[in-house]
Design an enzyme around this catalytic site. Structure first.
Site, mmCIF file in Angstrom:
data_model
loop_
_atom_site.group_PDB
_atom_site.id
_atom_site.type_symbol
_atom_site.label_atom_id
_atom_site.label_comp_id
_atom_site.label_asym_id
_atom_site.label_seq_id
_atom_site.Cartn_x
_atom_site.Cartn_y
_atom_site.Cartn_z
ATOM 1 N N TYR A 134 0.843 -1.201 0.000
ATOM 2 C CA TYR A 134 0.000 0.000 0.000
ATOM 3 C C TYR A 134 0.877 1.249 0.000
ATOM 4 O O TYR A 134 0.613 2.214 -0.739
ATOM 5 C CB TYR A 134 -0.915 0.007 1.222
ATOM 6 C CG TYR A 134 -1.625 1.328 1.441
ATOM 7 C CD1 TYR A 134 -2.584 1.790 0.530
ATOM 8 C CD2 TYR A 134 -1.325 2.131 2.545
ATOM 9 C CE1 TYR A 134 -3.224 3.012 0.719
ATOM 10 C CE2 TYR A 134 -1.954 3.347 2.739
ATOM 11 C CZ TYR A 134 -2.897 3.787 1.831
ATOM 12 O OH TYR A 134 -3.526 4.999 2.015
ATOM 13 N N HIS A 135 1.929 1.230 0.811
ATOM 14 C CA HIS A 135 2.843 2.371 0.898
ATOM 15 C C HIS A 135 3.509 2.638 -0.448
ATOM 16 O O HIS A 135 3.550 3.779 -0.922
ATOM 17 C CB HIS A 135 3.905 2.087 1.965
ATOM 18 C CG HIS A 135 4.943 3.156 2.086
ATOM 19 N ND1 HIS A 135 6.167 3.076 1.450
ATOM 20 C CD2 HIS A 135 4.943 4.334 2.757
ATOM 21 C CE1 HIS A 135 6.868 4.160 1.723
ATOM 22 N NE2 HIS A 135 6.165 4.937 2.521
ATOM 23 N N HIS A 136 4.018 1.579 -1.104
ATOM 24 C CA HIS A 136 4.682 1.751 -2.388
ATOM 25 C C HIS A 136 3.732 2.305 -3.453
ATOM 26 O O HIS A 136 4.086 3.223 -4.195
ATOM 27 C CB HIS A 136 5.267 0.414 -2.859
ATOM 28 C CG HIS A 136 6.604 0.105 -2.275
ATOM 29 N ND1 HIS A 136 6.796 -0.087 -0.925
ATOM 30 C CD2 HIS A 136 7.837 -0.038 -2.838
ATOM 31 C CE1 HIS A 136 8.080 -0.332 -0.692
ATOM 32 N NE2 HIS A 136 8.727 -0.310 -1.841
#
Length: 286
Positions: free
Chosen positions: A162-164
């Protein structure tokens, strides 16, 4: 752009819209540290095709899940040397980016004050712009982090992909709009990644570091997210209460709120699970 007029130490561009851009030029720059884009092709690509960052994120997710499925009945790859080189290269890049890009925001805070630091974007052709462009490209490259996780059959948590994906989408969207708060966001990200990838490279090389080091890295990442929320709150106040011009659209600002708040919650949750509650459970088992 049909005209450029001076406004103190800054420029306002037109004709169809106004952009608030810093005039600051680095005194010392390497020959390649500039963005030569007289016809605006780079900006045009970002503005016309930024939505394909979503396409890339979706394809990235599908590929990762497909590789995970393919690896179910296979032995994990070791990949020690490639992992050390990968993280080492990203660590060096992040450190260089932090050193070179941060001059812009530090100088702006010291000379121009908080308002102009957050609401005027960096000069579009100078050193900071060059490292901003590399920053955006690096968000695509960093998707490769996940390949090492799935090929080595390590746990892949939601926070990771999700962060990437979210950072890639927001970075490209901000690049399309020349979002001024990006000066703060990019500086913080370069700093956090300098620590993170250095830690990953050393760990991949086989050196076991004390627990406090990994805790410090996670703390730096969490602080970055909370600082992102704080910066977004300041920009919101400037735009809505102070009614001052700011080079960040409300759409981009709302997106920043969503991303940084969710990041902050997920990183705090990860910290508690990994170092507080997780440690308590291990002690009870012992």
């Amino acid at each position: 752009m049909e005209f450029v007029r001076e406004l103190n130490d800054f420029q306002i561009y037109g004709p169809n819209h106004t952009e608030y851009i810093s005039n600051y030029r680095y005194k010392y720059a390497l020959p390649f540290e500039k963005v030569e884009d007289p016809r605006g092709w780079t900006v045009n690509v970002f503005q016309r095709y930024w939505h394909h960052s979503i396409t890339i994120s979706v394809v990235y997710f599908i590929i990762i899940k497909a590789i995970q499925k393919a690896m179910e009945n296979r032995k994990p790859f070791v990949l020690k040397t490639p992992l050390v080189l990968w993280n080492g290269a990203l660590a060096i890049f992040s450190i260089c980016g932090c050193v070179r890009f941060s001059e812009d925001i530090i100088r702006a805070l010291y000379v121009d004050g908080l308002y102009k630091s957050l609401c005027y974007s960096c000069h579009p052709n100078d050193v900071a712009a060059f490292w901003s462009l590399l920053f955006a490209i690096s968000k695509i490259v960093e998707l490769g982090d996940t390949l090492f996780i799935v090929l080595r059959k390590k746990p892949l948590i939601f926070l990771h992909y999700y962060h990437h994906a979210a950072v890639l989408i927001y970075t490209v969207h901000s690049g399309a709009e020349h979002t001024a708060a990006g000066r703060a966001f990019i500086s913080m990200n370069y700093l956090a990644h300098s620590c993170m990838y250095s830690y990953y490279a050393i760990s991949a090389a086989g050196y076991r570091m004390p627990k406090w080091v990994s805790m410090a890295v996670t703390t730096i990442q969490t602080t970055q997210m909370l600082a992102g929320v704080a910066v977004s709150c300041l920009v919101y106040k400037i735009k809505t209460e102070d009614k001052l011009p700011c080079q960040q659209s409300m759409a981009n600002l709302y997106l920043a709120f969503i991303i940084y708040i969710t990041f902050a919650v997920l990183f705090i949750q990860f910290f508690l699970k990994s170092y507080i509650f997780g440690s308590s459970k291990k002690q009870k088992k012992q």
